[in-house]
Design a protein around this motif. Structure first.
Motif, short mmCIF file in Angstrom:
data_model
loop_
_atom_site.label_atom_id
_atom_site.label_comp_id
_atom_site.label_asym_id
_atom_site.label_seq_id
_atom_site.Cartn_x
_atom_site.Cartn_y
_atom_site.Cartn_z
N HIS A 254 -22.95 3.76 -4.93
CA HIS A 254 -22.10 4.31 -5.99
C HIS A 254 -21.70 3.25 -7.03
N HIS A 255 -22.27 2.05 -6.92
CA HIS A 255 -22.04 0.99 -7.91
C HIS A 255 -20.54 0.74 -8.12
N ILE A 256 -19.85 0.56 -7.02
CA ILE A 256 -18.40 0.36 -7.09
C ILE A 256 -18.09 -1.04 -7.61
N VAL A 257 -17.20 -1.11 -8.60
CA VAL A 257 -16.67 -2.38 -9.11
C VAL A 257 -15.15 -2.24 -9.17
N PRO A 258 -14.43 -3.37 -9.23
CA PRO A 258 -12.96 -3.27 -9.27
C PRO A 258 -12.47 -2.45 -10.46
N ARG A 259 -11.45 -1.60 -10.20
CA ARG A 259 -10.77 -0.83 -11.23
C ARG A 259 -9.27 -1.08 -11.11
N GLY A 260 -8.55 -0.79 -12.17
CA GLY A 260 -7.12 -1.08 -12.19
C GLY A 260 -6.30 -0.19 -11.29
N ASP A 261 -5.33 -0.80 -10.56
CA ASP A 261 -4.32 -0.10 -9.76
C ASP A 261 -4.87 0.64 -8.54
N VAL A 262 -6.11 0.43 -8.17
CA VAL A 262 -6.65 1.05 -6.96
C VAL A 262 -7.51 0.04 -6.21
N THR A 263 -7.65 0.27 -4.93
CA THR A 263 -8.51 -0.58 -4.11
C THR A 263 -9.92 -0.02 -4.10
N VAL A 264 -10.87 -0.83 -3.66
CA VAL A 264 -12.25 -0.38 -3.50
C VAL A 264 -12.31 0.75 -2.49
N LEU A 265 -11.54 0.64 -1.41
CA LEU A 265 -11.55 1.69 -0.40
C LEU A 265 -11.00 3.00 -0.95
N ALA A 266 -9.98 2.92 -1.81
CA ALA A 266 -9.44 4.13 -2.42
C ALA A 266 -10.49 4.78 -3.34
N GLN A 267 -11.27 3.96 -4.05
CA GLN A 267 -12.35 4.51 -4.88
C GLN A 267 -13.38 5.24 -4.02
N LEU A 268 -13.74 4.65 -2.90
CA LEU A 268 -14.74 5.27 -2.03
C LEU A 268 -14.23 6.58 -1.43
N SER A 269 -12.97 6.60 -1.01
CA SER A 269 -12.42 7.83 -0.43
C SER A 269 -12.27 8.92 -1.48
N LEU B 84 -11.35 -1.31 -16.31
CA LEU B 84 -10.92 -2.63 -16.76
C LEU B 84 -11.79 -3.17 -17.88
N GLY B 85 -12.75 -2.36 -18.32
CA GLY B 85 -13.64 -2.83 -19.39
C GLY B 85 -14.81 -3.61 -18.84
N PRO B 86 -15.66 -4.10 -19.72
CA PRO B 86 -16.83 -4.87 -19.28
C PRO B 86 -16.41 -6.10 -18.47
N ILE B 87 -17.13 -6.36 -17.39
CA ILE B 87 -16.86 -7.52 -16.55
C ILE B 87 -17.69 -8.69 -17.06
N SER C 98 0.83 -1.21 0.00
CA SER C 98 0.00 0.00 0.00
C SER C 98 0.86 1.26 0.00
N LEU C 99 1.96 1.22 0.75
CA LEU C 99 2.86 2.38 0.78
C LEU C 99 3.52 2.58 -0.58
N ALA C 100 3.84 1.47 -1.25
CA ALA C 100 4.46 1.58 -2.57
C ALA C 100 3.50 2.14 -3.60
N SER C 101 2.18 1.96 -3.40
CA SER C 101 1.22 2.54 -4.33
C SER C 101 1.15 4.05 -4.20
N VAL C 102 1.52 4.57 -3.02
CA VAL C 102 1.58 6.02 -2.82
C VAL C 102 2.94 6.56 -3.23
N PHE C 103 4.00 5.77 -2.92
CA PHE C 103 5.37 6.16 -3.28
C PHE C 103 5.95 5.07 -4.18
N PRO C 104 5.75 5.16 -5.50
CA PRO C 104 6.15 4.08 -6.43
C PRO C 104 7.62 3.70 -6.36
N SER C 105 8.48 4.58 -5.89
CA SER C 105 9.91 4.26 -5.84
C SER C 105 10.21 3.11 -4.86
N LEU C 106 9.25 2.80 -3.97
CA LEU C 106 9.45 1.72 -3.01
C LEU C 106 9.01 0.36 -3.55
N ALA C 107 8.49 0.33 -4.77
CA ALA C 107 7.92 -0.91 -5.31
C ALA C 107 8.95 -2.03 -5.39
#
Length: 606
Positions: free
Chosen positions: A274-289, A203-206, A133-142
């Motif tokens: 809000h009809h949340i579905v999975p999206r690329g490179d983010v979590t569901v919680l990140a979408q909600l926030s 991610l396109g149609p599920i 999760s930290l690396a998603s905020v600071f990509p250099s830690l990936a």
């Protein structure tokens, strides 16, 4: 030896350091120290339900809310049950204590092995997830996830070696920020009709890959039940609370249940609205926030708080596993050193063992969360089920007022948690869950071996029996042998101590180096301590064999022999490796090859 406690003037207040439980947890501290595993699960529990349901297409995500409500109902059952466990077993141990009392030895070992696996996995999963999760905020830690996870493990270990109350204080702020951020995300998200911002890529149609039926719903339910891991930790760690420990622990368990239930259901409502579905490179919680706050500073504060709490959720295990290991040690199922406390009420060997096992696991999988998840949560649901069944048995045996209602509640919880465990195992079996069928039996066998060993030792020691009266002293005088390396103050201390221990003192040196031996003998004659120095020949230039042979000869002549070794005690622990190596080797040889008493006299350096 009893310690005299100084009296205190009447009316004087006791400081925190004076209180016996000053290093223990308050109810609020318990939430920070023992509940982060459960509270942080809202970051992945609802998302696990969403991902499982999308196998039947995007429209199936509407079932997230009813499934989350079912999980919340199970949470209520578990919270009520573990409040009962806290009252019935105030010494901690959770499912292990319940099973040992109500279900027998084999079941208690299964509970213990399951909890050990779960606690170690909780540390590894939490730190790996936090690093990712930290690396998603600071990509250099990936590219440095393992290093980040190990640094986090080191910090938590040091905090818990100091004391669990200190670790709780350090975690209170991130815990409070996390809870406030999640509740704000829910409230603001429910007020807004449209999201402020959308993050991640589409991610396109599920496309449905599975029919929406009872099997898929059960899979989604079981996946969402991962949000309940950690609910048992408070019951396992009751001794860590300040007095009255039972009431504080029960209040903490209730507060955990309320917060976790509100957050789980609240997030599920927001997902539906809000009809949340999975999206690329983010979590569901990140979408909600992002939908609630946009991508400004509240969004970053929320997600950084999630990162920290995910990492620090590992602290739950540091509060629970050392207590469990101390109970296993008390029951002779682990080495007794796991029952030892430091000056502060910290089971340091348990903390260190948990840190070591978690570090090894992180190194093996390279801090890859995906390799750990198939094993995660199954162990704790086995513990849940055992705890519930044990309570049903307890209520049937005690038949106290209202026992039928309690037993029915626990039976319902046992069925639901057993169902979740079976679904977990079946759905994750080929992904690595099969390993539990090896690890848990190996742990149970290990507990058995240790218990059998201690039982054999007890028989040989005659524990529980009256031993024969001590034998009268022999006719030969007791001999104290003092190995001499040099003429110094430590030698003088050893000789004077030896003269107080026995009627006959033998000072012995080993002639390894002729010139050094000649010099030692000359210094001895000049010093003239009143004790003759015996020089033992050593054709093979070894220190140990001549002294062992000399002691064996004295014992063969009927003497009671004590060997007194002089030991340098440095002021700083880091200097210990620089001293006493020869003494340690000699002591080990004497203990294994003679019946002499081996004692040490410390010479403390200033």
């Amino acid at each position: 030896m009893a310690t005299r406690i100084p009296t205190r003037p009447a009316g004087a207040r006791r400081t925190g350091q004076d209180r016996d439980d000053s290093h223990k947890l308050t109810a609020v501290g318990g939430l920070a120290a023992l509940s982060l595993d459960a509270l942080s699960s809202v970051a992945y529990g609802p998302e696990a339900v969403v991902i499982a349901l999308t196998a039947a297409g995007a429209a199936a995500v509407r079932l997230t809310l009813p499934i989350s409500i079912a999980i919340a109902l199970l949470l209520i059952v578990l919270v009520v049950s573990y409040r009962q466990v806290i009252a019935v077993h105030p010494d901690g141990g959770g499912a292990y204590a319940v099973a040992k009392t109500s279900l027998g030895q084999r079941t208690s070992l299964l509970a213990a092995a399951s909890l050990v696996v779960d606690y170690v996995l909780t540390v590894a999963v939490s730190l790996a997830a936090g690093a990712a999760s930290l690396a998603s905020v600071f990509p250099s830690l990936a590219d440095h996830l393992l290093a980040v996870a190990l640094v986090g493990l080191l910090v938590l270990t040091l905090l818990n070696l100091v004391g669990i109350a200190e670790s709780a204080r350090a975690l209170m702020l991130p815990t409070a920020v996390f809870v406030v951020a999640i509740l704000a995300t829910i409230v603001v998200g429910l007020v807004r009709h449209d999201p402020v911002a959308v993050v991640g890529h589409d991610l396109g149609p599920i496309e449905p890959t599975e029919a929406l039926g009872i099997v898929l719903v059960l899979k989604a339910f079981a996946a969402g039940c991962s949000a309940l891991t950690g609910v048992e930790a408070i019951a396992n760690g009751v001794p860590a609370f300040r007095a009255p420990a039972v009431k504080r622990a029960q209040r903490t368990e209730l507060a955990l249940g309320v917060l976790l239930g509100v957050m789980l259901v609240g997030l599920a409502v927001a997902i539906k609205i809000h009809h949340i579905v999975p999206r690329g490179d983010v979590t569901v919680l990140a979408q909600l926030s992002a939908g609630a706050f946009g991508t400004g500073w509240p969004f970053y504060v929320t997600n950084l708080a999630v990162t920290l709490v995910l990492a620090f959720a590992a602290n739950t295990s540091f509060g629970g596993l050392p207590v469990l290991m101390s109970l296993l040690a008390r029951d002779n199922r682990l080495p007794h050193l796991f029952g030892l406390r430091a000056e502060r009420p910290v089971f340091r060997y348990g903390v260190s063992a948990l840190a070591l096992l978690s570090a090894v696991l992180l190194l093996v999988v390279g801090a890859d969360t995906n390799q750990l998840l198939p094993l995660f949560a199954i162990g704790v649901f086995i513990g849940f089920t055992i705890s519930q069944v044990g309570l049903v048995r307890h209520w049937r045996q005690t038949r106290s007022a209202g026992w039928r209602g309690r037993a029915a509640l626990n039976a319902t919880g046992a069925v639901l948690t057993a169902l979740a465990a079976v679904v977990f195992m079946a759905s994750k079996f080929t992904e690595g869950a099969w390993a539990l069928l090896v690890i848990i039996p190996v742990l149970i066998a290990g507990f058995d071996r240790v218990e059998n060993y201690y039982a054999d030792v007890g028989r040989q020691l005659g524990l529980g029996e009256l031993p024969p009266r001590p034998a009268s002293p022999g006719r030969q005088p007791a001999v104290v042998v003092v190995p001499v390396l040099d003429v110094s103050r430590r030698t003088a201390l050893a000789l004077s101590t030896a003269q107080r221990l026995g009627s006959s003192v033998h000072a012995v040196a080993v002639g390894i180096d002729p010139s050094a031996t000649k010099s030692l003998c000359g210094q001895w004659r000049t010093w003239d301590p009143g004790i003759e120095l015996t020089v033992l020949p050593s054709p093979h230039r070894t220190l140990v064999a001549p002294i062992v042979g000399y002691v064996q000869t004295l014992i063969g002549d009927g003497h009671d022999v004590t060997v007194l070794l002089s030991e340098v005690e440095p002021r700083h622990r880091r200097h210990e490796l620089l001293h006493n190596q020869r003494g340690m080797v000699l002591a080990a040889a004497l203990r294994s090859r003679t019946d002499a008493v081996v004692a040490t006299v410390p010479f403390r350096l200033e």
